[in-house]
Enzyme design. Structure first.
Site, PDB file in Angstrom:
ATOM      1  N   SER A 125       0.864  -1.186   0.000  1.00  0.00           N
ATOM      2  CA  SER A 125       0.000   0.000   0.000  1.00  0.00           C
ATOM      3  C   SER A 125       0.895   1.229   0.000  1.00  0.00           C
ATOM      4  CB  SER A 125      -0.889   0.009   1.249  1.00  0.00           C
ATOM      5  OG  SER A 125      -1.554   1.247   1.403  1.00  0.00           O
ATOM      6  N   TYR A 144      -2.131   0.673  10.661  1.00  0.00           N
ATOM      7  CA  TYR A 144      -2.096   0.164   9.289  1.00  0.00           C
ATOM      8  C   TYR A 144      -0.799   0.556   8.597  1.00  0.00           C
ATOM      9  CZ  TYR A 144      -3.664  -0.854   4.522  1.00  0.00           C
ATOM     10  OH  TYR A 144      -3.782  -1.343   3.235  1.00  0.00           O
TER      11      TYR A 144
END
Length: 266
Positions: free
Chosen positions: A151, A164
């Site tokens: 990501s 995250y």
């Protein structure tokens, strides 16, 4: 025709022509979103795809659709991963480590350690266990490829994303380390790092089922689709064997960074 059998507590769905010359791929997190789209893209490109996820009904339906296999597995469970590797077999051309996800958007000072542990388990530890279990099969035919789905959160920080971003940074460093450690061996190690992708579950999971908050993430923006990311993964995995695509960062045009998004009036 497809059929199913049990491997311990794991359920496996396969088609009749198991012995096939098609390249064999494993895609984790294949029950929805990027994983399901990637399985379809790879199948269209000629791969036999083993769809791996926890939700049996979804991956069995997908396996029937793409003439692949389905293996139900909780990738955070080492024993289940070992059984999954046994079901895959002793040869493998491609592993797409896609399983992962985000939970919550609280600042670090209010972070829930249980949420952080879960994010590390699904994004980092599951990838480690899956890669370890399948690496012998990736090397068996003289060359395989690992594609880790990271990501932009693994490259840049943003407020509220502490757990995250920490997990995805860990995944990015693990990918780089694995590439160094496997240098000289016939396994390519790649990362595809998407920005904002609209899938049916990512934001809904992050906001613990709050559909209104999840929908607001995409207001006034044209985000990537799961199919956009699957296309990049498929391209990365199908380069000539001597070409290693270390990292592809792919974002929608409206997104310059995790914290900078151009939104149109709605």
């Amino acid at each position: 025709m497809t059929w199913a059998w049990d491997v311990g507590p794991a359920r496996v769905l396969c088609h009749d022509d198991v012995m096939t010359s098609r390249p064999l791929a494993v895609v984790t997190g294949a029950s929805s979103g990027i994983g399901a789209a990637t399985a379809r893209s790879l199948a269209a490109a000629g791969h036999e795809v083993v769809c791996v996820a926890r939700r049996t009904d979804r991956i069995e339906s997908l396996a029937r659709e793409i003439d692949g296999r389905a293996v139900t597995c909780d990738l955070t469970d080492a024993d289940a991963v070992a059984r999954m590797a046994g079901a895959v077999g002793d040869r493998l051309d491609l592993l797409v480590n896609n399983a992962g996800g985000a939970i919550g958007l609280e600042p670090v000072e209010h972070g829930d350690p249980d949420d952080w542990r879960r994010m590390f388990e699904v994004n980092v530890v599951a990838t480690l266990q899956t890669t370890r279990a399948l690496l012998p099969a990736l090397e068996a035919d003289g060359g395989g490829t690992v594609v880790n789905v990271g990501s932009i959160a693994g490259r840049l920080a943003y407020e509220g994303g502490g757990g995250y971003t920490a997990a995805k940074h860990a995944l990015a460093v693990m990918t780089e380390t694995l590439r160094l450690e496997l240098n000289g061996r016939p396994v390519r190690v790649c990362e595809v790092a998407p920005g904002m992708v609209r899938t049916e579950e990512f934001s809904l999971t992050r906001f613990r089922g709050d559909a209104e908050r999840a929908e607001a993430v995409y207001e006034g923006v044209t985000p990537l689709t799961a199919e956009d990311v699957a296309d990049v993964i498929c391209w990365t995995a199908t380069r000539p064997p001597h070409v290693n695509v270390d990292l592809v960062v792919v974002k929608p045009l409206d997104q310059a960074a995790p914290h900078k998004v151009a939104r149109r009036s709605v």
